[in-house]
Design a protein around this motif. Structure first.
Motif: not given
Length: 238
Positions: A3-7, A12-14
């Motif tokens: 995904r955009l932030n590497g997930r 989940m996000r942090p």
């Protein structure tokens, strides 16, 4: 899927939950989910709404607002418009009924716990963060009532947390940030108890309708996210 932030799609996000973030409130929690940040405070009032007077039961309610610079452009305060924003009204009702679903009002006694949820920074999932952090603030306030001897039994029956899921680029994903949410084929918010029961499911096909298979995948992702959030809640309020 990256995904955009590497997930990964199922990540989940942090998430950070800080109980006691406000020194004045009976209960409070600062919740951070990626770039989304919400401060929830719990205020205990020794009164109930008029329709509940004399019933021997308490009440839990909530208010929600986006602070003016919680977004890239300024969000006008409701007071400047002379009425509460429709979106804010819908979300605060959702927060209130989600929290009430796990509280035994008789054990709370004739008092109200008001949860104020203020979005300090918004990047998708603000209502979910408000519910998750709002529960910690509620539990924090109840701990104080028990410690002070104002109530004899814990009225909270279970945890409650919320998470967003959606179909982004044809792939079911957990915990959408704003960019993903704004381009999702399917957008859904799911609120559940710690024991795995549903409180509310809000889902919309933004483009093409979705089938049972997609629904099952989204529910499975939400359950895993809720379990992660409940474990963080337990650590925050112990």
């Amino acid at each position: 899927m990256k995904r955009l932030n590497g997930r990964k799609a199922n990540e989940m996000r942090p998430v950070r939950l800080k109980a006691g973030a406000n020194r004045h409130a009976e209960g409070s929690c600062l919740v951070t989910v990626g770039e989304t940040e919400v401060l929830s405070t719990a205020t205990v009032e020794n009164r109930v709404p008029p329709f509940m007077k004399g019933a021997g039961k308490g009440w839990v309610t909530a208010e929600y607002a986006m602070l003016p610079r919680s977004c890239p452009t300024r969000v006008p305060r409701d007071i400047s418009k002379g009425k509460i924003d429709g979106r804010s009204s819908e979300i605060q009702r959702l927060i209130g009924r989600s929290l009430r679903s796990v509280v035994d009002m008789a054990k709370l006694g004739e008092r109200t716990i008001l949860i104020d949820c203020d979005v300090m920074s918004g990047d998708g999932g603000t209502r979910c963060a408000a519910i998750t952090g709002g529960f910690v603030a509620l539990a924090h306030a109840v701990q104080k009532l028990l410690k002070d001897g104002a109530i004899q039994e814990n009225p909270i029956r279970d945890h409650v947390a919320a998470v967003s899921v959606g179909v982004v680029g044809g792939v079911p994903c957990l915990d959408l940030c704003y960019t993903e949410d704004s381009t999702a084929d399917v957008d859904m918010n799911i609120i559940m108890t710690g024991s795995g029961k549903f409180i509310e499911v809000q889902g919309t096909a933004e483009r093409e309708p979705f089938d049972d298979a997609a629904m099952k995948k989204l529910i499975a992702l939400a359950k895993s996210g809720i379990q992660e959030l409940v474990q963080l809640q337990k650590k925050a309020i112990k």
